[in-house]
Motif scaffolding. Structure first.
Motif, PDB file in Angstrom:
ATOM      1  N   VAL A 102     -17.057  89.216  45.971  1.00 24.50           N
ATOM      2  CA  VAL A 102     -15.891  89.506  47.027  1.00 24.50           C
ATOM      3  C   VAL A 102     -16.776  89.688  48.301  1.00 24.50           C
ATOM      4  CG1 VAL A 102     -14.016  91.221  47.946  1.00 24.50           C
ATOM      5  CG2 VAL A 102     -14.354  90.617  45.466  1.00 24.50           C
ATOM      6  N   PHE A 111     -16.964  91.672  51.698  1.00 29.20           N
ATOM      7  CA  PHE A 111     -16.382  92.731  52.002  1.00 29.20           C
ATOM      8  C   PHE A 111     -16.282  92.725  53.697  1.00 29.20           C
ATOM      9  CE2 PHE A 111     -18.199  94.482  48.159  1.00 29.20           C
ATOM     10  CZ  PHE A 111     -17.060  95.130  47.676  1.00 29.20           C
ATOM     11  N   THR A 112     -16.955  91.853  54.374  1.00 28.46           N
ATOM     12  CA  THR A 112     -16.906  91.827  55.809  1.00 28.46           C
ATOM     13  C   THR A 112     -16.242  90.484  56.265  1.00 28.46           C
ATOM     14  OG1 THR A 112     -19.161  92.990  56.439  1.00 28.46           O
ATOM     15  CG2 THR A 112     -18.150  91.604  58.092  1.00 28.46           C
ATOM     16  N   THR A 113     -15.079  90.325  56.974  1.00 28.30           N
ATOM     17  CA  THR A 113     -14.113  89.093  57.073  1.00 28.30           C
ATOM     18  C   THR A 113     -14.825  88.165  58.217  1.00 28.30           C
ATOM     19  OG1 THR A 113     -12.291  90.787  56.850  1.00 28.30           O
ATOM     20  CG2 THR A 113     -11.902  88.780  57.940  1.00 28.30           C
ATOM     21  N   VAL A 159      -9.667  95.236  46.761  1.00 22.49           N
ATOM     22  CA  VAL A 159     -10.187  94.313  47.631  1.00 22.49           C
ATOM     23  C   VAL A 159     -10.071  92.887  47.805  1.00 22.49           C
ATOM     24  CG1 VAL A 159     -12.337  96.102  47.635  1.00 22.49           C
ATOM     25  CG2 VAL A 159     -12.106  94.452  45.790  1.00 22.49           C
ATOM     26  N   GLU A 216      -8.851  90.958  51.255  1.00 26.69           N
ATOM     27  CA  GLU A 216      -9.672  90.161  51.670  1.00 26.69           C
ATOM     28  C   GLU A 216      -8.714  89.100  51.986  1.00 26.69           C
ATOM     29  OE1 GLU A 216     -13.575  87.496  49.811  1.00 26.69           O
ATOM     30  OE2 GLU A 216     -11.673  87.810  48.507  1.00 26.69           O
ATOM     31  N   HIS A 235      -6.578  89.895  55.336  1.00 30.53           N
ATOM     32  CA  HIS A 235      -7.355  89.701  56.261  1.00 30.53           C
ATOM     33  C   HIS A 235      -7.433  88.279  56.922  1.00 30.53           C
ATOM     34  CE1 HIS A 235      -9.573  93.891  56.029  1.00 30.53           C
ATOM     35  NE2 HIS A 235      -8.108  94.381  56.400  1.00 30.53           N
ATOM     36  N   ASN A 236      -7.637  87.400  55.872  1.00 32.53           N
ATOM     37  CA  ASN A 236      -7.975  86.047  56.230  1.00 32.53           C
ATOM     38  C   ASN A 236      -6.540  85.473  56.694  1.00 32.53           C
ATOM     39  OD1 ASN A 236     -10.761  85.900  55.373  1.00 32.53           O
ATOM     40  ND2 ASN A 236     -10.065  85.582  53.225  1.00 32.53           N
ATOM     41  N   GLU A 238     -11.229  98.501  58.705  1.00 32.41           N
ATOM     42  CA  GLU A 238     -10.165  97.624  58.838  1.00 32.41           C
ATOM     43  C   GLU A 238     -10.128  97.233  60.281  1.00 32.41           C
ATOM     44  OE1 GLU A 238      -6.356  96.266  56.621  1.00 32.41           O
ATOM     45  OE2 GLU A 238      -5.872  98.032  57.836  1.00 32.41           O
ATOM     46  N   ASP A 279     -13.149  95.631  61.601  1.00 39.79           N
ATOM     47  CA  ASP A 279     -13.603  94.325  60.953  1.00 39.79           C
ATOM     48  C   ASP A 279     -12.782  93.264  61.371  1.00 39.79           C
ATOM     49  OD1 ASP A 279     -14.890  92.484  58.884  1.00 39.79           O
ATOM     50  OD2 ASP A 279     -13.388  92.964  57.768  1.00 39.79           O
TER      51      ASP A 279
END
Length: 511
Positions: free
Chosen positions: A241, A243-245, A434, A438, A441-442, A463, A466
């Motif tokens: 995974v 964690f940072t977009t 998580v 993910e 966020h995408n 959040e 990021d």
């Protein structure tokens, strides 16, 4: 191993779904044990079996080494098992004491001894450092305090084994820290705790061991001291995974949302938004950072037409929309992912297919001359369910039967599919794992890259930092600073959120 609870090879089935597929969990005496898994992995189902809300098809439960049949929550309580549910089970109009003693009222000559009960509540509250006013009404206290009432409720009934179901989903960072301290006090008093969560940071900080469930199957149990967040995420999701977009540079264009000198009152008639100014452009994500209760809810409600603006203007693509009806506002080009998916996002007793067309059901092809076209509705729903990876038995399943993460994905599918010019995302990842975070966020970044404006409201500073291209800090109903996420950090944001002003150097100082 000195175990207070042993759940051995538990199997729980629902129509079309095996929720728990021979899962084993062993809770040691005096430990904080995390139960980790994606939304819909079967965590809450397993704990509802332990608490007597569900009966397993197979498997055995041992409490202090003795085999037991837990056929109801009352039997669980008698065995010293208590559960704090994710959605609190409190009566708003009742006091703290009345909620705690409900169903177990101390009586003398048939009359409830409220004063004695309040004193008992005060003593338990002080013993565990919970600091709750026994006479306060539930409707007048914060979410964090309401959670403490739920904890007191099970302690009042003599629980030694405490189950916390996603306890931090609705808490502020400060309240999460306080909950961790409370759990440590409970552990020192000899209590054993199961923490249902998907927040890896909290597991690393609070827990001794963690049992991982993936798609209903037990993956294994590991010592927290011998693992790390990356490893746990992979165990939970079955893949690495990020964690940072990942996102490219924003290319902001014209103003989509313009708010000028906005004033909004809360339900008590007090100004919650006070002369607020804010602009969100096409092709950017503006994050609003702030401590809960600083006007975020009233701001969202005013933009979406759920509350009246007392003063000021709200413009969407140059046209004023303040105080118009919600449907007119959504039709003008606003999508809204509400902060409470149960109250404002879904009709829980409608099928998920019907929920997906809640904003468009009155339009063709979903209806004609006021008659719904079920075939078109469910065909469209099926398409979005696949596209947004909504895990459900079918598009005909009731919304309440889905896990929180999948309910949220369904709401996002509905709002994004309408292709709004402005997408308001309020706490979009609250209570999500998580993998789901993910994904969401995408999707927000995808909206931005498609030239849409996104307004993100979140209590999760990670959040906000990021995902946002600009961060607007709200304090007491006003935007007190606009900062670049690349040139700030959670410490500075925390100070600004608490009412500090920004120095020219970019640091916050006390007012």
């Amino acid at each position: 191993m000195d175990c207070v609870i042993e759940m051995l090879n538990i199997r729980k089935e629902f129509p079309g779904i095996v929720a728990n597929d021979n899962v084993t969990l062993q809770l040691k005496r005096g430990e904080i044990h995390a139960l980790l898994g994606e939304n819909g992995a079967g965590k809450s189902t397993l704990m509802n079996v332990l608490f007597g809300l569900y009966q397993p098809e197979r498997g055995e439960i041992l409490v202090n080494g003795k085999s037991v049949k837990i056929t109801s929550p009352n039997i669980a309580n008698d065995l010293g098992i208590g559960m704090v549910h994710q959605h609190f089970m409190l009566v708003d109009k009742f006091t703290v004491t009345e909620n705690i003693i409900l169903g177990k009222e101390p009586k003398k000559f048939g009359i409830i001894e409220k004063r004695k009960a309040a004193e008992d509540v005060r003593k338990i509250s002080e013993k565990y450092g919970l600091k709750v006013d026994p006479y306060a009404k539930i409707q007048d206290i914060s979410v964090g305090m309401q959670q403490r009432v739920e904890i007191l409720k099970i302690l009042y009934r003599g629980a030694n084994i405490l189950i916390f179901d996603e306890p931090t989903a609705a808490l502020t960072p400060q309240e999460i820290k306080e909950l961790g301290q409370i759990m440590e006090v409970l552990r020192k008093e000899g209590k054993s705790i199961i923490l249902i969560t998907h927040k890896l940071k909290e597991i690393m900080e609070m827990c001794d061991r963690v049992t991982v469930i993936r798609k209903g199957k037990g993956i294994g149990t590991v010592n927290v001291a011998e693992t790390n967040p990356d490893e746990l995420a992979k165990l939970m999701v079955g893949r690495d995974v990020i964690f940072t977009t990942k996102k490219g540079k924003a290319n902001p264009l014209h103003n989509v949302l313009e708010i000028e000198n906005l004033v909004v009152k809360d339900v008590r008639g007090i100004q919650a938004v006070r002369g607020l100014n804010l602009t969100v452009r096409a092709g950017e994500i503006v994050g609003i950072a702030g401590i809960d209760g600083n006007g975020q809810t009233e701001l969202i409600e005013a933009i979406t037409g759920l509350s009246k603006a007392v003063e000021g203007k709200i413009k969407l693509n140059g046209k004023e929309i303040q105080n118009k009806k919600p449907r007119k506002i959504t039709e003008a080009g606003i999508g809204h992912i509400p902060q409470d998916r149960h109250k404002h996002g879904l009709v829980l007793d409608f099928p998920i297919g019907e929920n997906i067309v809640l904003q468009t059901y009155y339009q063709q092809p979903y209806s004609k001359r006021g008659i719904l076209n079920d075939q078109a509705i469910y065909k469209h729903a099926n398409k979005l369910i696949k596209e947004f990876d909504v895990r459900t038995a079918s598009e005909y399943a009731l919304a309440r039967s889905l896990s929180g993460g999948n309910q949220q994905k369904a709401i996002i599918a509905r709002e994004v599919d309408r292709n709004p010019d402005l997408l308001i995302a309020a706490q979009p990842t609250r209570g999500l794992d998580v993998g789901a975070i993910e994904f969401i966020h995408n999707r927000l970044i995808e909206q931005r890259d498609n030239g849409k404006a996104v307004l993100l409201i979140s209590f999760e500073l990670d959040e906000i930092l990021d995902v946002s291209d600009r961060i607007a800090v709200i304090y007491e109903g006003e935007i007190v600073a606009i900062v670049d996420p690349k040139s700030t950090n959670d410490q500075e944001l925390g100070l600004l959120m608490a009412g500090s002003k920004r120095k020219e150097t970019g640091e916050a100082s006390n007012v």
